[in-house]
Design a protein around this motif. Structure first.
Motif, short mmCIF file in Angstrom:
data_model
loop_
_atom_site.label_atom_id
_atom_site.label_comp_id
_atom_site.label_asym_id
_atom_site.label_seq_id
_atom_site.Cartn_x
_atom_site.Cartn_y
_atom_site.Cartn_z
N TRP A 239 11.57 24.64 28.78
CA TRP A 239 12.17 25.59 27.86
C TRP A 239 12.69 24.92 26.60
O TRP A 239 12.90 25.55 25.58
N LEU A 240 12.92 23.59 26.68
CA LEU A 240 13.70 22.93 25.63
C LEU A 240 13.02 22.87 24.27
O LEU A 240 13.64 23.22 23.27
N PRO A 241 11.75 22.46 24.16
CA PRO A 241 11.18 22.27 22.82
C PRO A 241 11.23 23.54 21.97
O PRO A 241 11.60 23.47 20.80
N ARG A 312 10.24 20.16 16.64
CA ARG A 312 9.83 20.16 18.04
C ARG A 312 9.61 18.75 18.55
O ARG A 312 9.86 18.44 19.71
N MET A 313 9.17 17.87 17.67
CA MET A 313 9.02 16.46 18.06
C MET A 313 10.39 15.90 18.45
O MET A 313 10.53 15.24 19.49
N LEU A 314 11.40 16.19 17.62
CA LEU A 314 12.74 15.69 17.93
C LEU A 314 13.23 16.29 19.24
O LEU A 314 13.89 15.62 20.04
N ALA A 315 12.92 17.58 19.49
CA ALA A 315 13.37 18.23 20.72
C ALA A 315 12.72 17.57 21.93
O ALA A 315 13.38 17.29 22.93
N ASP A 316 11.41 17.27 21.83
CA ASP A 316 10.75 16.60 22.95
C ASP A 316 11.34 15.22 23.17
O ASP A 316 11.47 14.76 24.31
N CYS A 357 18.81 15.86 9.07
CA CYS A 357 17.95 15.28 8.04
C CYS A 357 16.61 16.00 8.02
O CYS A 357 16.07 16.29 6.93
N ALA A 358 16.07 16.32 9.21
CA ALA A 358 14.79 17.02 9.25
C ALA A 358 14.94 18.38 8.60
O ALA A 358 14.07 18.82 7.84
#
Lengths: 504, 124
Positions: A239-241, A312-316, A357-358
């Motif tokens: 669920w996280l990303p 989403r990259m940061l979330a993963d 920053c993103a």
């Protein structure tokens, strides 16, 4: 007469709840925002004072609520560890709100902005309570409050995909809290207590006599898996990303940086204060945490490598970092727990910085999110570029930055345990994987794209987005300073954490 | 055997209900049915919790005229917990229903698989 500072944990929780209630009747989003910031500042100051007194005194204390004495009633227990975490929660919450403020007022409908701050205030109250609570059921209630507030923060940015992400997040969370509640019920059934110290006493007796062994193991497993689902432990992270990647900048920063940590703090409390490390070891919970942590470290990074959408990259990558924390807890020794706590602090400083920053980089690129469209964006806001670079390097584990120290301490804790070889290998592998997706991201934001691509992106950028964002600047600089402090002056922090783990 | 089942009847019913709720929550694609599953799951836990505090033949702990005899009453703490749990469960249910309503307004469906497909199409 007990010293005055013992009131502070309760005051901080109460202040957060009170601000949440007051904010509900404030019309203007700006005023609500300022109130939230002041509240975070006040809680930071109070927690700082508390850390000072508890660490220099080398004490922890129990604060009974109401007139009912133990083993009934409700209580708060605070030691250096809890106070330091509360300090971190308040600091990161304030800085994330600052850093994401422009996106926040851009993404949320004006008439609903004050409600967003109701949620952030209550979220902070929930996190502080999860951190300080000395009562299992209070823990459960605040788990639910935190969940609802967090879900509301995800859906604050009112798009279709966010609503779907929220509902998935909500159902996974409800499953987690359901499992936690049934574990709690079974535990109450065999011990008859909910307050942690008497519970721990009875559990020690039960462990020695061997009575109700199955129920005990089952309830332990349910509690840990329940909290694990909420903290995005490896197979429960799906669920996280979407939830963290799609939300508005401040929400992403707070969810990744803090909300996951609140549940982990409760898990650490269970581990140290209620069940004790030996019982966790004997029931195989430590092995479970270790294995899932190691898997998360690898698979989280692999998922992040496939992502082109920067948030989403940061979330993963959060899944991988949470894996480090569970791995540290699973080592089953005090230094492992200290290292895990240090990693909580480091991740709470790095990930919100990266998200802010993103968010800023995509704001100066016409709100495009894919790394391809962010090429060269660092030159449009140098602070955001530098912040992203520092955060990413810290995640990879470059010396002088916080991430290096936590990896060092995690490795040190693993040395000598029977799982030394796999743990060290996975830490090395995971660092390489981190580098494999963070370095291209850093390169992407600092490399000028071909002129026609740049022109295409710039066509979407409004002049207003390119103006200097002062609150973002303050927040990014503070986060960068925090990461350097954790990376260079880590000795006092480690000392406070070790004292805290001993006194929990 | 039968005696043991009778003795643990509350726990057995609670486990069955919990399973029903859990499967509904996990396997159904319809969001509303998921919420119902969650409610059943929570009710199962409340049943278990309430039965833990119940003592055969004792009454509700309402103290009258200062005569306090603990042997007459059931254990009130689990009942208190159930009360709190119900409040929590109601608020969570309300929140999810509100969310589902908005999703329905936006997409015109509450089947999760269709929703995910549509969200993917929108993103592309």
């Amino acid at each position: 007469m007990r010293p005055f500072y013992e009131n502070l944990p309760f005051f901080t929780i109460f202040a957060a709840i009170l601000c949440g209630v007051i904010t509900a009747v404030i019309r203007s989003g700006r005023t609500a925002y300022l109130l939230s910031l002041w509240m975070c500042g006040a809680i930071t100051a109070a927690s700082g004072v508390l850390v000072y007194f508890l660490y220099t005194g080398g004490v922890s204390f129990t604060y009974t609520m109401g007139r009912f004495a133990a083993p009934f009633g409700n209580a708060i227990k605070a030691g250096p560890l809890q106070a330091l975490m509360a300090l971190m929660f308040a600091v990161v919450m304030g800085l994330s709100l600052l850093g994401g403020s422009r996106d926040l007022f851009h993404d949320i409908l004006p008439q609903k902005q004050n409600l967003y701050f109701v949620m952030t205030d209550l979220l902070l109250a929930g996190l502080l309570s999860l951190n300080y609570t000395n009562d299992m059921f209070t823990g459960y209630v605040f788990i639910e409050i935190t969940t609802i507030a967090a879900c509301a923060m995800v859906m604050a940015k009112d798009t279709g995909s966010n609503m779907i992400a929220t509902i998935r997040y909500l159902f996974m969370s409800l499953l987690g809290s359901g499992l936690f509640l049934i574990g709690l019920t079974l535990l109450n059934g065999i011990t008859g207590y909910l307050l942690m110290p008497p519970l721990a006493q009875i559990l020690r007796l039960l462990a020695n006599s061997g009575d109700y062994h199955t129920v005990l193991v089952v309830s332990m497993g349910l509690l840990v898996v329940g909290l694990g689902i909420k903290a995005a432990m490896f197979p429960f992270h799906l669920w996280l990303p979407d939830a963290h990647g799609g939300a508005t900048t401040a929400s992403s920063a707070i969810l990744s940086g803090l909300v996951l940590k609140g549940y982990i703090m409760l898990l650490i409390t269970l581990m140290l204060r209620v069940f004790g490390m030996e019982l966790f070891d004997a029931a195989g919970i430590n092995a479970l945490l270790l294995a899932l942590g190691l898997l998360g470290m690898v698979f989280g990074s692999l998922a992040a490598m496939r992502e082109y959408h920067v948030k989403r990259m940061l979330a993963d990558s959060s899944v991988a970092q949470i894996g480090y924390i569970f791995m540290g807890l699973g080592l089953g020794n005090a230094s492992g727990v200290v290292a895990a706590c240090f990693h909580i602090l480091v991740h709470a400083a790095c990930k919100p910085l990266l998200f802010c920053c993103a968010g800023r980089l995509s704001a100066v690129s016409g709100h495009h999110r894919s790394l391809r469209n962010l090429r060269g964006s660092a030159y449009r806001d140098v602070t955001a570029g530098v912040g992203f670079t520092v955060g990413a390097l810290s995640m990879i584990g470059i010396p002088l930055l916080g991430g290096f120290v936590s990896k060092l301490f995690l490795s040190e804790a693993a040395v000598g345990s029977e799982m030394m070889v796999p743990v060290l290998l996975v830490i090395a592998l995971s660092s390489v994987l981190n580098a494999l997706y963070y370095v291209p991201a850093i390169l992407a934001i600092w490399v000028h794209p071909p002129a026609e691509d740049a022109a295409e992106v710039l066509a979407d950028v409004t002049a207003e987005a390119l103006t200097f964002d002062r609150s973002f600047f303050i927040s990014a600089v503070s986060f960068i300073a925090l990461i350097f402090v954790l990376g260079i002056l880590y000795h006092p922090v480690i000392n406070i954490l070790s004292a805290g783990v001993r006194l929990t | 055997m039968l005696e043991r089942i009778l003795e643990n009847r509350f726990a057995i019913v609670a486990v069955i209900l919990f399973g029903v709720g859990l499967l509904n929550m996990m396997l159904r694609f319809n969001l509303l049915k998921k919420v119902i599953g969650f409610s059943i799951m929570d009710s199962a836990i409340f049943l278990l919790l309430a039965s833990l505090g119940y003592i055969e033949g004792h009454t509700a702990p309402i103290v009258q005229e200062g005569s306090v005899n603990a042997a007459l009453y059931i254990n009130p703490i689990p009942s208190g917990l159930v009360l709190t749990g119900i409040v929590v469960s109601v608020s969570v249910t309300a929140f999810s229903l509100a969310l589902i309503q908005r999703i329905y307004k936006r997409y015109g469906t509450i089947e999760l698989d269709e929703l995910l497909e549509r969200a993917k199409k929108e993103e592309d």
